[in-house]
Design a protein around this motif. Structure first.
Motif, PDB file in Angstrom:
ATOM      1  N   ARG A  18       0.809  -1.212   0.000  1.00 30.12           N
ATOM      2  CA  ARG A  18       0.000   0.000   0.000  1.00 30.12           C
ATOM      3  C   ARG A  18       0.846   1.266   0.000  1.00 30.12           C
ATOM      4  NH1 ARG A  18      -3.205   3.187   3.209  1.00 30.12           N
ATOM      5  NH2 ARG A  18      -2.257   2.573   5.159  1.00 30.12           N
ATOM      6  N   LYS A  19       1.931   1.261   0.800  1.00 27.42           N
ATOM      7  CA  LYS A  19       2.712   2.488   0.966  1.00 27.42           C
ATOM      8  C   LYS A  19       4.188   2.356   0.624  1.00 27.42           C
ATOM      9  CE  LYS A  19       0.038   4.457   4.768  1.00 27.42           C
ATOM     10  NZ  LYS A  19       0.087   4.845   6.176  1.00 27.42           N
ATOM     11  N   GLY A  20       4.779   1.210   0.839  1.00 28.23           N
ATOM     12  CA  GLY A  20       6.232   1.069   0.753  1.00 28.23           C
ATOM     13  C   GLY A  20       6.764   0.746  -0.624  1.00 28.23           C
ATOM     14  N   ASP A  21       7.780  -0.132  -0.628  1.00 26.03           N
ATOM     15  CA  ASP A  21       8.448  -0.525  -1.872  1.00 26.03           C
ATOM     16  C   ASP A  21       7.472  -1.159  -2.861  1.00 26.03           C
ATOM     17  OD1 ASP A  21      10.806   0.362  -0.810  1.00 26.03           O
ATOM     18  OD2 ASP A  21      11.532  -1.622  -0.217  1.00 26.03           O
ATOM     19  N   GLY A  22       6.468  -1.833  -2.352  1.00 26.41           N
ATOM     20  CA  GLY A  22       5.482  -2.484  -3.212  1.00 26.41           C
ATOM     21  C   GLY A  22       4.685  -1.492  -4.031  1.00 26.41           C
ATOM     22  N   ALA A  23       4.226  -0.426  -3.379  1.00 20.45           N
ATOM     23  CA  ALA A  23       3.460   0.602  -4.088  1.00 20.45           C
ATOM     24  C   ALA A  23       4.338   1.272  -5.147  1.00 20.45           C
ATOM     25  CB  ALA A  23       2.930   1.635  -3.098  1.00 20.45           C
ATOM     26  N   LYS A  24       5.585   1.512  -4.791  1.00 17.48           N
ATOM     27  CA  LYS A  24       6.527   2.139  -5.723  1.00 17.48           C
ATOM     28  C   LYS A  24       6.732   1.245  -6.955  1.00 17.48           C
ATOM     29  CE  LYS A  24      11.204   4.017  -5.879  1.00 17.48           C
ATOM     30  NZ  LYS A  24      12.481   4.152  -5.184  1.00 17.48           N
ATOM     31  N   ALA A  25       6.900  -0.062  -6.731  1.00 20.58           N
ATOM     32  CA  ALA A  25       7.117  -1.004  -7.838  1.00 20.58           C
ATOM     33  C   ALA A  25       5.895  -1.079  -8.754  1.00 20.58           C
ATOM     34  CB  ALA A  25       7.450  -2.387  -7.291  1.00 20.58           C
ATOM     35  N   ILE A  26       4.699  -1.086  -8.178  1.00 26.29           N
ATOM     36  CA  ILE A  26       3.465  -1.134  -8.977  1.00 26.29           C
ATOM     37  C   ILE A  26       3.337   0.132  -9.817  1.00 26.29           C
ATOM     38  CG2 ILE A  26       0.930  -1.157  -8.863  1.00 26.29           C
ATOM     39  CD1 ILE A  26       2.368  -3.853  -8.223  1.00 26.29           C
ATOM     40  N   ARG A  27       3.611   1.272  -9.205  1.00 23.54           N
ATOM     41  CA  ARG A  27       3.517   2.544  -9.942  1.00 23.54           C
ATOM     42  C   ARG A  27       4.554   2.612 -11.069  1.00 23.54           C
ATOM     43  NH1 ARG A  27       1.426   4.325  -4.806  1.00 23.54           N
ATOM     44  NH2 ARG A  27      -0.630   5.217  -5.228  1.00 23.54           N
TER      45      ARG A  27
END
Length: 188
Positions: A142-151
């Motif tokens: 939702r907020k961390g590295d995962g959100a950055k990778a999805i974006r």
């Protein structure tokens, strides 16, 4: 009657590669739906999202991909319209723990040309699995590295739409090389 080759020099249509749409003046539209669905699936399915301090998630499936994408040309300017509603299935593990395997979904309810910055795109994370590990991975997505990778993947899709898919939409004028001007959906 004029002989072949002795016509008005302003009449360049027959010298164009496709003999249509002189100087790319007229509105042309190209449907990018099938290409976009394939590209989004290629970008997301089996993509691993990792956060060294938290854990990793793999996107298993593009469960839903509804919407449309069009690339238009008017007066030698490219205009992009796209709107997608995406749902991705994922599974993951927290570092150091093989069990339990956490499962959930990511929804991107409105990816469109209105978003000039991918930070503005909503990403909703849902959990199928409950527990502290699930909550940790949910926050990472939702907020961390995962959100950055999805974006980053969403940005990659938009850039591919603008370069790969739109590459041949503006036709070359006689004896020239086109320089397409991208327009973010605004008409002039």
């Amino acid at each position: 009657m004029a002989k072949w080759g002795e016509g008005d020099p302003r009449w360049i249509v027959e010298e164009r590669p496709d003999a249509t749409n002189v100087n790319n003046w007229h509105w042309t539209e190209k449907n990018a739906d099938a290409w976009s669905k394939k590209k989004l699936e290629e970008l997301f399915v089996n993509h691993v999202v990792e956060s060294p301090s938290i854990g990793s998630v793999v996107i298993e499936e593009l469960e839903k991909c509804e919407g449309e994408a069009r690339v238009n040309n008017r007066k030698a300017k490219l205009i992009f319209f796209y709107e997608w509603d995406l749902k991705l299935k994922w599974k993951g593990h927290v570092n150091g723990k093989d069990e339990p395997e956490v499962k959930g979904t990511k929804e991107i309810p409105n990816l469109s040309e209105e978003h000039t910055d991918m930070k503005d795109v909503d990403i909703e994370i849902s959990l199928t699995t409950k527990g502290p590990e699930a909550t940790i991975l949910k926050e990472m997505l939702r907020k961390g590295d995962g959100a950055k990778a999805i974006r980053e993947k969403l940005k990659e899709y938009v850039e591919s739409l603008r370069t790969e898919f739109a590459a041949n939409l503006i036709l070359p004028a006689k004896d020239s090389v086109p320089t397409p001007k991208a327009n973010n959906g605004m008409m002039h």
